[in-house]
Design a protein around this motif. Structure first.
Motif, PDB file in Angstrom:
ATOM      1  N   PRO A 282       0.834  -1.340   0.027  1.00 11.83           N
ATOM      2  CA  PRO A 282       0.040  -0.075  -0.052  1.00 11.83           C
ATOM      3  C   PRO A 282       0.790   1.261   0.088  1.00 11.83           C
ATOM      4  CG  PRO A 282      -0.737  -1.628   1.702  1.00 11.83           C
ATOM      5  CD  PRO A 282       0.393  -2.112   1.037  1.00 11.83           C
ATOM      6  N   SER A 283       0.264   2.384  -0.489  1.00 11.95           N
ATOM      7  CA  SER A 283       1.026   3.432  -0.505  1.00 11.95           C
ATOM      8  C   SER A 283       1.291   4.060   0.872  1.00 11.95           C
ATOM      9  CB  SER A 283       0.109   4.501  -1.321  1.00 11.95           C
ATOM     10  OG  SER A 283       0.045   4.426  -3.000  1.00 11.95           O
ATOM     11  N   THR A 284       2.263   4.882   1.223  1.00 15.51           N
ATOM     12  CA  THR A 284       2.438   5.446   2.492  1.00 15.51           C
ATOM     13  C   THR A 284       1.366   6.663   2.758  1.00 15.51           C
ATOM     14  OG1 THR A 284       4.216   6.981   1.519  1.00 15.51           O
ATOM     15  CG2 THR A 284       5.017   4.830   2.273  1.00 15.51           C
ATOM     16  N   GLU A 285       1.384   6.652   3.847  1.00 19.18           N
ATOM     17  CA  GLU A 285       0.251   7.736   4.590  1.00 19.18           C
ATOM     18  C   GLU A 285       0.822   8.899   5.031  1.00 19.18           C
ATOM     19  OE1 GLU A 285      -3.226   6.276   6.736  1.00 19.18           O
ATOM     20  OE2 GLU A 285      -3.439   4.486   5.307  1.00 19.18           O
ATOM     21  N   GLN A 289       3.959   5.630   7.020  1.00 17.06           N
ATOM     22  CA  GLN A 289       3.883   4.178   7.207  1.00 17.06           C
ATOM     23  C   GLN A 289       2.592   3.574   6.185  1.00 17.06           C
ATOM     24  OE1 GLN A 289       5.444   2.464   9.602  1.00 17.06           O
ATOM     25  NE2 GLN A 289       6.555   4.238   9.664  1.00 17.06           N
ATOM     26  N   ARG A 290       2.783   2.389   5.820  1.00 17.55           N
ATOM     27  CA  ARG A 290       1.651   1.809   5.132  1.00 17.55           C
ATOM     28  C   ARG A 290       0.647   0.934   6.224  1.00 17.55           C
ATOM     29  NH1 ARG A 290       4.551   1.688   0.221  1.00 17.55           N
ATOM     30  NH2 ARG A 290       6.853   2.151   0.469  1.00 17.55           N
TER      31      ARG A 290
END
Length: 299
Positions: A282-285, A289-290
């Motif tokens: 998943p893309s990092t927020e 973090q993912r």
């Protein structure tokens, strides 16, 4: 990953196949090479994932890349047979690392549609953008000078495909297991025992001496060391689920009873939302973090 084994080419139009065993998931990863051109493909490679800590690493696939380099092989394809439920696919990682095309069966689009609902992620998953090729039943391509034919093999999932390489090798993923272990489960969303029976019969229609390379092995009561190669003739005679001509109705009863006793894969809800994106994390927020989304009490 500790165990590997090479099945040598049998001559013209025959691939050299090295299987690499992933201890954590019982999965076999394949490096398929054309002895003439030294071009090769990777099939069903694993990006290591620990569901307890949600940690990933590339140790499993790095050792395969080291082996390929030592053998002087040029990897030209990154292939998967289906979106796996028990391991994290290394397809996206390898595509970025090697700059080579990745591929899977076209019905991954239908599988993605199912799982958008299960995850309540209506805008998630665009396999057409995460895979360079979505193979249809009957498509063909080359690994070096070796012809490869794609055969749709549903049952375990609705979109599983088999790769038939050269004149004597088929990568049959989660259809057959070794003859003493039978066949794969068919109770995941979109899978059915009836479809799997048809796929098994299609594979058994290949020439008797075709080498069959399976997706998983866990040993047995009589065989402690994992193995992953058999032939059509061996499976037809000795497979404990379909050997000797088991009819469709009997197979469905056997397979469904067996599936009802099996535990849910401990990685399934984690990895499928990545595997439907070729294993991309998943893309990092905004905290760098993912995060994964796990449905509670859905299954």
């Amino acid at each position: 990953m500790k165990l590997s084994r090479t099945s040598p080419s049998r001559g013209p139009n025959s691939a050299q196949v090295t299987g690499f065993y992933d201890d954590d998931t019982g999965s076999i990863q394949y490096l398929v090479a054309d002895p003439n051109t030294r071009q090769a493909a990777l099939i069903d490679t694993v990006l290591s994932f620990d569901p307890k800590s949600a940690a990933t690493n590339s140790d499993s696939v790095e050792s395969i890349l080291d082996f390929a380099k030592a053998e002087g092989l040029d990897i030209t394809w990154i292939l998967d047979t289906h979106p796996h439920a028990d391991h994290l696919m290394a397809s996206s990682f390898l595509k970025k690392r090697l700059g080579k095309p990745n591929a899977i069966g076209a019905k991954v689009l239908d599988i993605a549609e199912l799982w958008r609902d299960f995850y309540n992620m209506p805008d998630a998953f665009d396999p057409a953008s995460d895979f360079d090729h979505l193979f249809e039943d009957g498509d063909s391509f080359q690994i070096g000078s070796l012809p490869v034919k794609v055969m749709l093999s549903p049952g375990h999932t609705l979109g599983s495909i088999t790769y038939i390489v050269g004149n004597d090798a088929a990568f049959v993923h989660d259809t057959f297991m070794q003859p003493d272990a039978g066949t794969a489960r068919a109770d995941f969303p979109g899978g059915t025992a009836a479809d799997l029976y048809g796929s098994l019969q299609d594979i058994l229609a290949l020439p008797d001496d075709t080498r069959l390379f399976i997706g998983h092995d866990y040993g047995s009561d009589y065989r402690k060391t994992p193995t992953w190669e058999s032939t059509v003739a061996e499976q037809r005679r000795h497979n404990i689920h379909v050997g000797g001509g088991t009819n469709k109705a009997a197979y469905i009863d056997l397979r469904e009873a067996r599936d009802n006793s099996l535990a849910f894969p401990d990685r399934m809800l984690h990895v499928l939302q990545m595997n439907l994106r070729a294993g991309a994390l998943p893309s990092t927020e905004d905290d760098d973090q993912r995060y994964l989304k796990i449905p509670l009490n859905r299954f």
